[in-house]
Design an enzyme around this catalytic site. Structure first.
Site, PDB file in Angstrom:
ATOM      1  N   ASN A 154       0.871  -1.171   0.000  1.00 20.95           N
ATOM      2  CA  ASN A 154       0.000   0.000   0.000  1.00 20.95           C
ATOM      3  C   ASN A 154       0.910   1.224   0.000  1.00 20.95           C
ATOM      4  O   ASN A 154       1.435   1.619   1.040  1.00 20.95           O
ATOM      5  CB  ASN A 154      -0.894  -0.042   1.252  1.00 20.95           C
ATOM      6  CG  ASN A 154      -1.873   1.121   1.304  1.00 20.95           C
ATOM      7  OD1 ASN A 154      -1.777   2.069   0.513  1.00 20.95           O
ATOM      8  ND2 ASN A 154      -2.800   1.059   2.232  1.00 20.95           N
ATOM      9  N   LYS A 193       3.117   0.754   3.253  1.00 19.71           N
ATOM     10  CA  LYS A 193       2.712  -0.262   4.230  1.00 19.71           C
ATOM     11  C   LYS A 193       2.769  -1.606   3.519  1.00 19.71           C
ATOM     12  O   LYS A 193       2.404  -1.684   2.348  1.00 19.71           O
ATOM     13  CB  LYS A 193       1.268  -0.028   4.682  1.00 19.71           C
ATOM     14  CG  LYS A 193       1.137   1.010   5.761  1.00 19.71           C
ATOM     15  CD  LYS A 193      -0.284   1.001   6.311  1.00 19.71           C
ATOM     16  CE  LYS A 193      -0.779   2.423   6.371  1.00 19.71           C
ATOM     17  NZ  LYS A 193      -2.159   2.641   6.292  1.00 19.71           N
ATOM     18  N   ARG A 219      -2.475  -1.981  -3.572  1.00 26.09           N
ATOM     19  CA  ARG A 219      -3.673  -1.165  -3.417  1.00 26.09           C
ATOM     20  C   ARG A 219      -3.551   0.003  -4.386  1.00 26.09           C
ATOM     21  O   ARG A 219      -2.564   0.751  -4.347  1.00 26.09           O
ATOM     22  CB  ARG A 219      -3.776  -0.644  -1.993  1.00 26.09           C
ATOM     23  CG  ARG A 219      -4.918   0.322  -1.831  1.00 26.09           C
ATOM     24  CD  ARG A 219      -4.938   0.928  -0.465  1.00 26.09           C
ATOM     25  NE  ARG A 219      -6.105   1.768  -0.325  1.00 26.09           N
ATOM     26  CZ  ARG A 219      -6.120   2.928   0.303  1.00 26.09           C
ATOM     27  NH1 ARG A 219      -5.016   3.386   0.859  1.00 26.09           N
ATOM     28  NH2 ARG A 219      -7.215   3.627   0.389  1.00 26.09           N
ATOM     29  N   HIS A 250     -12.641   3.186  -0.419  1.00 23.61           N
ATOM     30  CA  HIS A 250     -12.692   2.166   0.653  1.00 23.61           C
ATOM     31  C   HIS A 250     -13.397   0.896   0.166  1.00 23.61           C
ATOM     32  O   HIS A 250     -13.896   0.117   0.970  1.00 23.61           O
ATOM     33  CB  HIS A 250     -13.474   2.658   1.898  1.00 23.61           C
ATOM     34  CG  HIS A 250     -12.818   3.738   2.671  1.00 23.61           C
ATOM     35  ND1 HIS A 250     -13.546   4.724   3.305  1.00 23.61           N
ATOM     36  CD2 HIS A 250     -11.519   3.996   2.959  1.00 23.61           C
ATOM     37  CE1 HIS A 250     -12.727   5.547   3.938  1.00 23.61           C
ATOM     38  NE2 HIS A 250     -11.489   5.131   3.732  1.00 23.61           N
ATOM     39  N   ASN A 297     -10.096   7.256  10.107  1.00 27.11           N
ATOM     40  CA  ASN A 297      -9.759   8.670   9.973  1.00 27.11           C
ATOM     41  C   ASN A 297     -10.462   9.208   8.718  1.00 27.11           C
ATOM     42  O   ASN A 297     -11.053  10.272   8.730  1.00 27.11           O
ATOM     43  CB  ASN A 297      -8.244   8.833   9.913  1.00 27.11           C
ATOM     44  CG  ASN A 297      -7.836  10.237  10.250  1.00 27.11           C
ATOM     45  OD1 ASN A 297      -8.518  10.936  10.996  1.00 27.11           O
ATOM     46  ND2 ASN A 297      -6.745  10.680   9.673  1.00 27.11           N
ATOM     47  N   ARG A 334     -11.476  15.750   7.070  1.00 24.20           N
ATOM     48  CA  ARG A 334     -12.234  16.171   5.880  1.00 24.20           C
ATOM     49  C   ARG A 334     -13.662  16.553   6.258  1.00 24.20           C
ATOM     50  O   ARG A 334     -14.279  15.905   7.103  1.00 24.20           O
ATOM     51  CB  ARG A 334     -12.291  15.042   4.848  1.00 24.20           C
ATOM     52  CG  ARG A 334     -10.965  14.733   4.224  1.00 24.20           C
ATOM     53  CD  ARG A 334     -11.064  13.557   3.261  1.00 24.20           C
ATOM     54  NE  ARG A 334      -9.883  12.716   3.410  1.00 24.20           N
ATOM     55  CZ  ARG A 334      -9.852  11.409   3.251  1.00 24.20           C
ATOM     56  NH1 ARG A 334     -10.945  10.745   2.898  1.00 24.20           N
ATOM     57  NH2 ARG A 334      -8.738  10.745   3.423  1.00 24.20           N
ATOM     58  N   MET A 369     -10.868  10.024  17.892  1.00 18.56           N
ATOM     59  CA  MET A 369     -12.142   9.869  18.608  1.00 18.56           C
ATOM     60  C   MET A 369     -11.936   9.570  20.093  1.00 18.56           C
ATOM     61  O   MET A 369     -12.757   9.948  20.925  1.00 18.56           O
ATOM     62  CB  MET A 369     -12.966   8.766  17.929  1.00 18.56           C
ATOM     63  CG  MET A 369     -14.389   8.687  18.367  1.00 18.56           C
ATOM     64  SD  MET A 369     -15.301  10.259  18.299  1.00 18.56           S
ATOM     65  CE  MET A 369     -15.784  10.367  16.588  1.00 18.56           C
ATOM     66  N   VAL A 378     -12.659   3.806  14.267  1.00 20.56           N
ATOM     67  CA  VAL A 378     -13.726   4.335  15.126  1.00 20.56           C
ATOM     68  C   VAL A 378     -14.856   3.312  15.241  1.00 20.56           C
ATOM     69  O   VAL A 378     -15.327   2.994  16.346  1.00 20.56           O
ATOM     70  CB  VAL A 378     -14.270   5.669  14.555  1.00 20.56           C
ATOM     71  CG1 VAL A 378     -15.459   6.173  15.365  1.00 20.56           C
ATOM     72  CG2 VAL A 378     -13.169   6.723  14.501  1.00 20.56           C
ATOM     73  N   GLY A 379     -15.281   2.767  14.115  1.00 20.49           N
ATOM     74  CA  GLY A 379     -16.407   1.837  14.096  1.00 20.49           C
ATOM     75  C   GLY A 379     -16.172   0.594  14.941  1.00 20.49           C
ATOM     76  O   GLY A 379     -17.084   0.087  15.604  1.00 20.49           O
ATOM     77  N   ASN A 406     -13.982   0.386  17.515  1.00 21.30           N
ATOM     78  CA  ASN A 406     -13.556   0.637  18.899  1.00 21.30           C
ATOM     79  C   ASN A 406     -14.410   1.604  19.706  1.00 21.30           C
ATOM     80  O   ASN A 406     -14.369   1.569  20.930  1.00 21.30           O
ATOM     81  CB  ASN A 406     -12.117   1.177  18.895  1.00 21.30           C
ATOM     82  CG  ASN A 406     -11.131   0.159  18.353  1.00 21.30           C
ATOM     83  OD1 ASN A 406     -10.975  -0.920  18.915  1.00 21.30           O
ATOM     84  ND2 ASN A 406     -10.491   0.488  17.252  1.00 21.30           N
ATOM     85  N   GLU A 430      -8.309  -4.947   5.050  1.00 19.81           N
ATOM     86  CA  GLU A 430      -8.111  -4.628   3.634  1.00 19.81           C
ATOM     87  C   GLU A 430      -6.933  -5.393   3.043  1.00 19.81           C
ATOM     88  O   GLU A 430      -6.976  -5.815   1.890  1.00 19.81           O
ATOM     89  CB  GLU A 430      -7.907  -3.111   3.476  1.00 19.81           C
ATOM     90  CG  GLU A 430      -9.201  -2.350   3.735  1.00 19.81           C
ATOM     91  CD  GLU A 430      -9.009  -0.853   3.877  1.00 19.81           C
ATOM     92  OE1 GLU A 430      -8.675  -0.404   4.985  1.00 19.81           O
ATOM     93  OE2 GLU A 430      -9.196  -0.135   2.888  1.00 19.81           O
TER      94      GLU A 430
HETATM   95  P1  AMP Z   1      -8.323   3.961  10.815  1.00 28.56           P
HETATM   96  O1  AMP Z   1      -8.241   5.078   9.816  1.00 28.56           O
HETATM   97  O2  AMP Z   1      -9.317   2.916  10.463  1.00 28.56           O
HETATM   98  O3  AMP Z   1      -6.973   3.401  11.182  1.00 28.56           O
HETATM   99  O4  AMP Z   1      -8.896   4.638  12.161  1.00 28.56           O
HETATM  100  C1  AMP Z   1      -8.107   5.544  12.907  1.00 28.56           C
HETATM  101  C2  AMP Z   1      -8.997   6.267  13.896  1.00 28.56           C
HETATM  102  O5  AMP Z   1      -9.682   5.317  14.741  1.00 28.56           O
HETATM  103  C3  AMP Z   1      -8.229   7.146  14.882  1.00 28.56           C
HETATM  104  O6  AMP Z   1      -8.010   8.419  14.342  1.00 28.56           O
HETATM  105  C4  AMP Z   1      -9.187   7.213  16.064  1.00 28.56           C
HETATM  106  O7  AMP Z   1     -10.069   8.300  15.876  1.00 28.56           O
HETATM  107  C5  AMP Z   1      -9.999   5.944  15.970  1.00 28.56           C
HETATM  108  N1  AMP Z   1      -9.749   4.996  17.065  1.00 28.56           N
HETATM  109  C6  AMP Z   1      -8.775   4.067  17.152  1.00 28.56           C
HETATM  110  N2  AMP Z   1      -8.854   3.400  18.325  1.00 28.56           N
HETATM  111  C7  AMP Z   1      -9.916   3.913  18.992  1.00 28.56           C
HETATM  112  C8  AMP Z   1     -10.540   3.652  20.252  1.00 28.56           C
HETATM  113  N3  AMP Z   1     -10.071   2.712  21.078  1.00 28.56           N
HETATM  114  N4  AMP Z   1     -11.618   4.387  20.586  1.00 28.56           N
HETATM  115  C9  AMP Z   1     -12.087   5.351  19.763  1.00 28.56           C
HETATM  116  N5  AMP Z   1     -11.553   5.632  18.570  1.00 28.56           N
HETATM  117  C10 AMP Z   1     -10.484   4.936  18.185  1.00 28.56           C
END
Ligand code: AMP
Length: 406
Positions: free
Chosen positions: A10, A17, A95, A184, A215, A245, A287, A335-336, A338, A388
């Site tokens: 990626n 990555k 990717r 995505h 993010n 964004r 978050m 976020v979804g 966690n 992914e």
């Molecule tokens: P991603 O782009 O899928 O890697 O998601 C990254 C984002 O997930 C971070 O910027 C956080 O806002 C959120 N995140 C990760 N861990 C947690 C957690 N334990 N609780 C709430 N938000 C989280």
């Protein structure tokens, strides 16, 4: 020797990555990340996952470009006996962010395919150039190996024209390839399929609303395994409120900022892509930090959270209407997966739509796909961790199979 390994790359503008997987059991053999390519402070973090422990190794040294980055990755893999020259390597899966209308499936890279990815640079100026560099560099390292492009947009090419077209002059739109492509897609494809599995049904039999909240964030409406609408558009700027964004806004905001605010197009681009969303609303895009501030009574963070949830709810409602019947609403990405308060708030008040979250199930922390709705709910609410890299590896391996098999 059977070739059962796939290297997933990626390549971003200043990062790469990677994951090496063995497709016999989808086991990860090594994972890693090269960051700040082209800077003095480049860093490579490599974690071999064979042989029990997961001891990471780090290199901090200037890495001038993607070629140097991939060479460094190849050295680290070789040190673990996983070198790119191994006959066990079946393919490299890349990717690629934008595949336009042409690429609706993973594709073995040829000169012609590469030229088409290049033609799409004007609609993905931030992403496709880095993806192309990654492919070229990998080709130079292993010219004999199939390089497979897996497109972020591919899953969304099934969207009907009614969802994919903007209501603007058709000639102008077509001339400049202006339409909604969605992003995505690899995640939406993987998560919607895993959700069907969780429900014990075939993907063709379920309608799912997927909420990929990282993010970057996007929602999609998936009917019987096919995407029928998604929230990102020509670029990943449209739709939900994201880390940095803005998501949806009246396009006239841009004219206003240019004419009245005296901002240049580039300044507005940076404003909407990098300085908006949660970070623009409250100064934080993580978050966890936002929830901590909300719990401490911080008004600015509370409003940012409310705006984020309001937009999310609007998309759940919109996609419910698009699908007509919904079997599951599923949360994924950082976020979804966690943030239990986000899941709870997004679904709150939607009981009339058959949606509810069970407080106890929602607060369980787990890496597993799981239901968080109470048994009585008509629509399942689920958390399904996205993967992914595994999806890219699966799609790559399915395409090239095992070229050296007898
Ligand atoms: P991603 O782009 O899928 O890697 O998601 C990254 C984002 O997930 C971070 O910027 C956080 O806002 C959120 N995140 C990760 N861990 C947690 C957690 N334990 N609780 C709430 N938000 C989280």
């Amino acid at each position: 020797m059977t070739a059962t390994r796939v290297l997933v790359l990626n390549s971003g503008s200043s990062s790469v990555k990677y994951q090496l997987l063995d497709m016999r059991d989808s086991a990860r053999l090594a994972v890693g990340l090269v960051e700040r390519i082209g800077e003095e402070t480049s860093r490579l973090k490599h974690t071999p996952l064979t042989g029990g422990g997961a001891e990471s190794r780090e290199r901090e040294e200037p890495i001038a470009d993607h070629e140097a980055a991939l060479k460094a990755v190849a050295e680290e893999l070789a040190a673990d006996g996983l070198g790119l020259d191994s006959p066990e390597l079946a393919a490299i899966g890349h990717r690629v962010v934008h595949g336009g209308l042409r690429f609706s499936a993973p594709t073995v890279v040829t000169d012609e395919v590469l030229a088409e990815i290049e033609r799409l640079v004007p609609v993905a100026p931030l992403h496709n150039p880095a993806n192309i560099t990654g492919i070229r560099t990998a080709q130079a390292l292993r010219p004999d190996l199939p390089q497979v492009a897996v497109f972020d947009t591919a899953f969304h090419t099934t969207m009907p024209e009614s969802a994919a077209r903007y209501a603007i002059d058709v000639k102008t739109a077509d001339e400049h390839r202006v339409r909604r492509y969605g992003f995505h897609g690899t995640s939406h494809a993987y998560v919607s399929r895993e959700t069907a599995k969780l429900l014990g049904k075939a993907p063709e039999d379920v309608n799912v609303i997927v909420l990929h909240l990282g993010n970057g964030a996007s929602a999609s409406a998936v009917r019987g395994g096919r995407c029928v609408d998604t929230s990102m558009g020509l670029t990943p700027l449209e739709g939900l409120v994201m880390g940095t964004r803005s998501g949806d806004l009246d396009p006239a905001v841009i004219f206003h900022l240019a004419r009245v605010g005296g901002m240049s197009v580039d300044e507005i681009d940076v404003l909407l892509n990098k300085k908006s969303g949660l970070i623009g609303l409250c100064g934080d895009n993580d978050m966890r930090e936002i929830r901590r501030r909300v719990d401490e009574g911080d008004q600015e963070a509370a409003l940012a959270f409310e705006i984020y949830i309001h937009r999310l709810k609007k998309y759940i409602g919109a996609y419910y209407a698009v699908l007509g019947r919904v079997d599951a609403v599923v949360f994924t990405a950082g976020v979804g997966e966690n943030a239990a308060p986000v899941r709870e708030a997004a679904v709150a008040g939607l009981e009339e739509l058959g949606l509810a979250v069970d407080g106890a199930l929602n607060s369980v922390r787990s890496d597993e796909a799981r239901l968080i709705s109470p048994e009585y709910a008509r629509v399942a609410v689920a958390v399904v961790p996205t993967d992914e890299e595994l999806e890219i590896a699966n799609q790559t391996y399915a395409l090239v199979g095992n070229p050296s098999a007898p």
